[in-house]
Design an enzyme around this catalytic site. Structure first.
Site, PDB file in Angstrom:
ATOM      1  CE  LYS A  46      -4.594  -0.213   2.141  1.00 17.55           C
ATOM      2  NZ  LYS A  46      -5.326   0.026   3.401  1.00 17.55           N
ATOM      3  CB  SER A 133      -7.122   6.996   6.681  1.00 15.89           C
ATOM      4  OG  SER A 133      -7.196   6.500   7.992  1.00 15.89           O
TER       5      SER A 133
HETATM    6  P1  ADP Z   1      -7.612  -0.954   7.266  1.00 18.48           P
HETATM    7  O1  ADP Z   1      -6.776  -0.480   6.131  1.00 18.48           O
HETATM    8  O2  ADP Z   1      -7.140  -2.220   7.903  1.00 18.48           O
HETATM    9  O3  ADP Z   1      -9.110  -0.938   7.003  1.00 18.48           O
HETATM   10  P2  ADP Z   1      -8.015   1.425   8.811  1.00 18.48           P
HETATM   11  O4  ADP Z   1      -6.976   2.157   9.557  1.00 18.48           O
HETATM   12  O5  ADP Z   1      -8.641   2.162   7.658  1.00 18.48           O
HETATM   13  O6  ADP Z   1      -7.318   0.099   8.393  1.00 18.48           O
HETATM   14  O7  ADP Z   1      -9.166   0.940   9.774  1.00 18.48           O
HETATM   15  C1  ADP Z   1      -8.931   0.094  10.861  1.00 18.48           C
HETATM   16  C2  ADP Z   1     -10.254  -0.318  11.481  1.00 18.48           C
HETATM   17  O8  ADP Z   1     -10.938   0.840  11.949  1.00 18.48           O
HETATM   18  C3  ADP Z   1     -11.250  -0.998  10.526  1.00 18.48           C
HETATM   19  O9  ADP Z   1     -11.956  -1.993  11.265  1.00 18.48           O
HETATM   20  C4  ADP Z   1     -12.175   0.101  10.120  1.00 18.48           C
HETATM   21  O10 ADP Z   1     -13.445  -0.406   9.757  1.00 18.48           O
HETATM   22  C5  ADP Z   1     -12.231   0.907  11.404  1.00 18.48           C
HETATM   23  N1  ADP Z   1     -12.562   2.314  11.187  1.00 18.48           N
HETATM   24  C6  ADP Z   1     -12.038   3.155  10.271  1.00 18.48           C
HETATM   25  N2  ADP Z   1     -12.581   4.381  10.363  1.00 18.48           N
HETATM   26  C7  ADP Z   1     -13.486   4.328  11.377  1.00 18.48           C
HETATM   27  C8  ADP Z   1     -14.407   5.265  11.958  1.00 18.48           C
HETATM   28  N3  ADP Z   1     -14.533   6.494  11.463  1.00 18.48           N
HETATM   29  N4  ADP Z   1     -15.161   4.858  12.998  1.00 18.48           N
HETATM   30  C9  ADP Z   1     -15.061   3.586  13.450  1.00 18.48           C
HETATM   31  N5  ADP Z   1     -14.247   2.655  12.943  1.00 18.48           N
HETATM   32  C10 ADP Z   1     -13.460   3.003  11.919  1.00 18.48           C
END
Ligand code: ADP
Length: 170
Positions: A46, A133
């Site tokens: 990534k 993100s």
């Molecule tokens: P990944 O690339 O593994 O999805 P992320 O950092 O984007 O990693 O997300 C990690 C976890 O946090 C995932 O389970 C995702 O669904 C959750 N997540 C991401 N954004 C939010 C949010 N705004 N509120 C709650 N959970 C979130």
């Protein structure tokens, strides 16, 4: 009932960068588990905005006031990392049906690989259910203000990164 074993969970993710949505989930998760390890996945395929070390440093600053939250990083199989860290649960967040579909597949796969590790889901709080993100990176790249979506140390790093970039480009 007496429990002599700590109840440890791992919250894995890319956290590129950490958002207030992650922060909300971690604060809520830290009340459910004795020890919560928030761990940055080292994913070489990534294209990331921040290095793993930069993400870990920002997160360590954010979680300094949380005594039972630890920040770490890992590569390889999540369930093997969970076994190494004596974690009985993997914590994940669900914002919408789209998250559910991928999360369901991952949870089933991880259960097959290591049945003793349970995946626990928390629903995103309504006010953060649209925060990701990817969205933060898009908004700041286009010159928008992301102060309401990320913790202070992340905001500082984002501003430094994007101001440097504008300076170099101009
Ligand atoms: P990944 O690339 O593994 O999805 P992320 O950092 O984007 O990693 O997300 C990690 C976890 O946090 C995932 O389970 C995702 O669904 C959750 N997540 C991401 N954004 C939010 C949010 N705004 N509120 C709650 N959970 C979130």
């Amino acid at each position: 009932m007496h429990r002599d074993r700590q109840n440890t969970a791992i919250y894995p993710g890319s956290f590129d960068p950490l958002t207030n949505g992650h922060l909300d989930l971690i604060a809520r998760g830290s009340r459910l588990f004795d020890h919560l390890i928030v761990s940055v996945l080292v994913n070489t395929s990534k294209q990331a905005l921040f290095t793993v070390d930069e993400r870990v440093a920002m997160m360590a600053e954010v979680f300094a006031p949380f005594p039972n939250v630890e920040v770490d990083s890992f590569d390889g199989l999540l369930v093997e990392y969970a076994a190494r860290r004596n974690a009985s649960a993997i914590l994940r967040g669900i914002r919408a049906i789209s998250d559910y579909e991928t999360e369901l597949q991952m949870a089933h796969l991880n259960r097959r690989l290591r049945p003793e590790t349970e995946t626990v889901f928390l629903l995103a709080s309504e006010e953060y259910s649209f925060v990701s993100s990817r969205m933060i990176k898009e908004v700041i790249k286009l010159g928008g203000d992301v102060a309401q979506f990320v913790p202070e140390p992340v905001l500082r790093s984002l501003r430094a990164r994007f101001h440097e970039k504008r300076y170099i480009e101009s």
